[in-house]
Scaffold this motif. Structure first.
Motif, PDB file in Angstrom:
ATOM      1  N   GLN A  35     -14.311   4.082   1.078  1.00 36.43           N
ATOM      2  CA  GLN A  35     -12.605   4.432   0.751  1.00 36.43           C
ATOM      3  C   GLN A  35     -12.725   6.433   0.874  1.00 36.43           C
ATOM      4  OE1 GLN A  35     -10.336   2.248  -0.589  1.00 36.43           O
ATOM      5  NE2 GLN A  35      -9.089   4.082  -0.510  1.00 36.43           N
ATOM      6  N   LYS A  41       4.943  -5.751  -2.888  1.00 38.83           N
ATOM      7  CA  LYS A  41       4.622  -4.468  -2.679  1.00 38.83           C
ATOM      8  C   LYS A  41       5.168  -3.435  -2.911  1.00 38.83           C
ATOM      9  CE  LYS A  41       1.979  -6.926   1.191  1.00 38.83           C
ATOM     10  NZ  LYS A  41       1.749  -6.998   3.016  1.00 38.83           N
ATOM     11  N   LYS A  61      -0.371  -0.410  -4.291  1.00 40.22           N
ATOM     12  CA  LYS A  61      -1.529  -1.050  -3.707  1.00 40.22           C
ATOM     13  C   LYS A  61      -2.342  -0.738  -4.491  1.00 40.22           C
ATOM     14  CE  LYS A  61       1.187  -0.058   0.451  1.00 40.22           C
ATOM     15  NZ  LYS A  61       2.307  -0.115   1.762  1.00 40.22           N
ATOM     16  N   PHE A  84      -7.798  -0.424  -0.978  1.00 40.07           N
ATOM     17  CA  PHE A  84      -8.315  -1.688   0.790  1.00 40.07           C
ATOM     18  C   PHE A  84     -10.171  -1.042   1.091  1.00 40.07           C
ATOM     19  CE2 PHE A  84      -7.617   1.978   3.027  1.00 40.07           C
ATOM     20  CZ  PHE A  84      -6.117   2.700   2.693  1.00 40.07           C
ATOM     21  N   GLU A  85     -10.735  -3.003   1.292  1.00 40.46           N
ATOM     22  CA  GLU A  85     -12.608  -2.063   1.569  1.00 40.46           C
ATOM     23  C   GLU A  85     -12.305  -1.902   3.045  1.00 40.46           C
ATOM     24  OE1 GLU A  85     -14.484  -0.620   0.141  1.00 40.46           O
ATOM     25  OE2 GLU A  85     -12.990   0.025  -2.166  1.00 40.46           O
ATOM     26  N   ASP A 132     -10.841  -2.715   5.582  1.00 35.69           N
ATOM     27  CA  ASP A 132      -9.323  -3.117   5.467  1.00 35.69           C
ATOM     28  C   ASP A 132      -9.127  -2.220   6.480  1.00 35.69           C
ATOM     29  OD1 ASP A 132      -7.146  -4.485   6.578  1.00 35.69           O
ATOM     30  OD2 ASP A 132      -7.274  -5.113   4.023  1.00 35.69           O
ATOM     31  N   ALA A 191      -5.111  -2.369   6.675  1.00 32.83           N
ATOM     32  CA  ALA A 191      -4.193  -1.533   5.608  1.00 32.83           C
ATOM     33  C   ALA A 191      -4.261  -0.163   5.811  1.00 32.83           C
ATOM     34  CB  ALA A 191      -4.604  -2.127   4.328  1.00 32.83           C
TER      35      ALA A 191
END
Length: 735
Positions: A46, A136, A141, A144-145, A147, A150
């Motif tokens: 991240q 959304k 949001k 996001f890991e 991803d 995203a």
């Protein structure tokens, strides 16, 4: 001397811009140095993603207050990218750290979501997709890991980023490719493209063999023979058995085209038998997935044709550049709530407009005979409306709770409107919402001067029909209302209204006050009732209720087969009219109650009902009211109510019809100018019918059309002509 001054000016500008570039270079050096020193391949995913976002934001950044056009903005961003690459080439140690950070981040981003999810609908149904879009927009949001999909959407938040990415020169793309990717990453993402193709083919297969799709295509076809199942088999053969076989690739491309043709067949079936918003959403999702599959198959083929080994660097980079640009465009095209609603409801809106056009054709008086028939039908409607006014006064006199008063008023209106339809009468303000789609269908064929002339004649006939309906309603409601008031006076020895109530009625109808606003609001309600009518007609056809009722075993047992068939046909022809009458009665009766509940000072003003109320109030006050200014203000208010009822409902219906049929704005302006010219030449032409041999009027119409002929030739006439509504016969649907 002049040339000397010009040379000095050029030298000064070069000197000044050189100093500016040197200052910008020093400023960029400090910013880039601070950014690049934050790179750390050992930090969490991240944190590395946040660093990449900051770097791309620096590349994209353009001052908010800037005089740069779009091309200058692109050049500005490209200069920043070139500066960053040159700075990294001159700082080898930091370049290795940055390269390791980028490659580790891309290597750890697992899954094919970047290729099979970005820019495509995710949810299985329309309303779940709509709620997901709204969530959304409202909620922040989550992090996001690993991803990449995203991360990609955050890196490029605007649609113009696709232009910037596609405008990069070949050298810059090649340097970025070497900085971010190696052979292992390239092989990993090629494998993810294969997984994305399998995922998309599975999604297409799940929808394609579903019951809803097969009923619209060929329900008797075996599942294994459907093109969706064959596409999945051929795709697996191409990916895992013969990945370099051009024949297998051509077979996959051909099957993708066949599946897209199947979606066209579903659209044609919906257009003919009724539209389902949920099914339209699923068809749109399948079309988007098939388009993405074709794009990924082409990219995979080009990468393999350029070489599967170490020679894929620069050619593969160019293909990735094109694919990422398409992903950015698709994401921003499908991320808006408005676009989702427009795509899913466009076919339904067009179908409702076409069904209203079918109903509206027989509301247009095209000659003197039909004009007189319209007057008689509107007179019958005015007679029944007088009893509606009487019922409204009785409901008001009950003193019931406001909610129940609204319910009783809605029932009174609905029964009256149904009675008007039963006796073949016409209520004036219900016409515009169903006749405007007829006009829009004629605009779709406006490609010649003769077409413009025919459209002007159609507009004149339509407005004459509205005028005849209004005149007939007023000629019916006024004398019958006077008769009812006189009978009440003779039987009860008291007027229909008390003096206080009558004066309050005159004041509520005065043109000086909220009456015009309430009349315009009522025009919107009239348009909404026409939407309910079209929606009910579409729903009846979509559910195939005519066939269901005709074959319903209990109904056939009670009525008999022939009578059940006749009742089903009658309901099929009249369901739109029934739904429109019931919805209009409910809207006129309950809207003021709901508005009062929410503290909104809204009321309804219908021209025929208001005329009946004015007649009852005047008859209760006596002849001396004719000398009162309040009476004449109320008469002016009636005129404004009629104009706004008809005008607002017609404008709303026409706007929806034009948007549903994609009529260009230039055509709309052309028609508006031609109508103004024609009206200024002969206003009577739009209000009263012409004589049977009206030859002298033809040159005026010709002049109006000829004046606009130049504009017509310049209009966009390359569109496909819209199909005209079918001729109706007594035994046909809506006949």
């Amino acid at each position: 001397m002049k040339f000397l001054l010009l040379r000095l000016r050029v030298m000064w500008r070069r000197f000044r811009h050189g100093e500016q570039r040197q200052a910008d270079s020093l400023h960029y050096t400090r910013q880039v140095d601070a950014l690049m020193r934050r790179a750390n391949p050992f930090s969490a995913w991240q944190e590395r993603a946040d660093w990449i976002i900051d770097v791309v934001h620096w590349l994209r950044h353009v001052p908010k207050v800037s005089m740069l056009d779009d091309e200058a903005r692109l050049r500005f961003r490209q200069e920043r990218l070139r500066f960053l690459l040159e700075w990294l080439d001159s700082n080898r140690d930091l370049r290795r750290v940055v390269q390791a950070t980028l490659q580790k981040t891309l290597r750890e981003a697992a899954g094919p979501e970047l290729f099979c999810a970005t820019g495509l609908p995710h949810e299985p149904a329309f309303f779940s997709e709509l709620s997901e879009h709204i969530v959304k927009l409202v909620l922040p949001k989550p992090p996001f890991e690993a991803d990449l999909s995203a991360l990609f959407t955050v890196l490029f938040p605007t649609q113009e980023d696709a232009d910037w990415l596609l405008a990069l020169d070949r050298d810059s793309v090649a340097q970025l490719w070497k900085l971010m990717a190696d052979d292992g990453i390239a092989h990993s993402y090629q494998h993810q493209i294969d997984e994305a193709l399998i995922y998309l083919a599975t999604m297409v297969l799940a929808d394609g063999i579903s019951k809803a799709f097969r009923q619209k295509l060929d329900p008797k076809m075996p599942l294994q023979a459907t093109p969706f199942m064959v596409l999945r088999r051929e795709l697996e053969t191409y990916l895992y058995v013969s990945p370099r076989d051009e024949a297998a690739l051509r077979s996959v491309r051909m099957l993708i085209a066949v599946c897209q043709a199947q979606t066209d067949r579903i659209y044609a079936h919906l257009d003919e038998h009724g539209v389902s918003v949920s099914l339209v959403y699923r068809v749109e999702r399948m079309r988007a997935q098939l388009t993405r599959m074709a794009l990924l198959a082409d990219m995979r083929s080009m990468i393999y044709s350029n070489g599967h080994g170490g020679q894929q660097g620069e050619p593969g980079a160019g293909q990735v550049q094109a694919l990422l640009g398409d992903l950015i465009a698709a994401h921003h095209q499908r991320s808006s709530v408005r676009g989702l609603i427009q795509r899913s409801f466009s076919l339904l809106a067009r179908k409702m407009v076409e069904r209203n056009a079918d109903h509206g054709e027989h509301y247009i008086a095209r000659d003197s005979k039909e004009y007189r028939a319209m007057l008689k039908a509107a007179g019958r409607g005015g007679v029944i409306t007088a009893f509606t006014v009487l019922g409204k006064s009785l409901v008001t006199g009950l003193g019931a709770a406001r909610f129940f008063e609204g319910i009783f008023a809605s029932l009174n209106y609905a029964v009256s409107f149904m009675a008007i339809s039963a006796v073949g009468g016409v209520l004036a303000t219900k016409q515009p919402a169903v006749t405007a789609p007829v006009l829009a269908s004629k605009m779709g064929q406006l490609d010649t001067v003769e077409g413009l002339r025919a459209l002007l004649t159609e507009i004149a006939q339509l407005l004459r029909s509205q005028a005849a309906a209004v005149f007939g309603n007023l000629m019916g409601v006024i004398p019958v209302m006077l008769l009812i008031s006189g009978l009440i006076m003779l039987s009860t020895d008291a007027p229909m209204m008390t003096a206080e109530h009558a004066r309050a009625s005159l004041h509520s109808l005065s043109v000086i006050g909220p009456t015009p606003l309430f009349a315009a609001f009522t025009g919107i309600l009239l348009w909404l009732s026409s939407l309910a009518s079209g929606f009910a007609d579409n729903w009846f056809a979509l559910r195939r209720l005519r066939e269901a009722l005709a074959q319903q075993r209990r109904l056939v047992y009670v009525l008999g087969a022939m009578r059940a068939e006749r009742w089903a046909g009658w309901l099929d022809r009249n369901v739109a009219q029934i739904a429109g009458n019931l919805s209009l009665g409910l809207l006129l009766g309950m809207t003021p109650v709901l508005a009062q509940f929410f503290g909104l000072p809204l009321d309804v003003r219908h021209v025929t009902l208001a005329t009946g109320s004015l007649t009852a109030a005047a008859s209760s006050l006596g002849w001396e009211v004719l000398a009162a200014p309040q009476f004449w203000l109320a008469v002016a208010g009636i005129a404004s109510i009629g104009v706004l009822n008809v005008g607002v409902s017609f404008a709303c219906a026409l706007t929806l019809a034009l948007r549903a049929r994609d009529v260009p704005a230039r055509i709309r302006r052309l028609v508006f100018r031609a109508v103004l010219r024609r009206f200024s030449a002969s206003p009577r032409f739009f209000l009263f019918p012409e004589a049977a041999a009206s030859k002298p009027e033809a040159p005026v119409e010709s002049d109006a059309a000829d004046t606009a002929s130049d504009d017509t030739r310049q209009a966009d006439v390359g569109r496909q002509p819209e199909s005209t509504p079918p001729d109706r016969h007594p035994g046909s649907r809506h006949g």
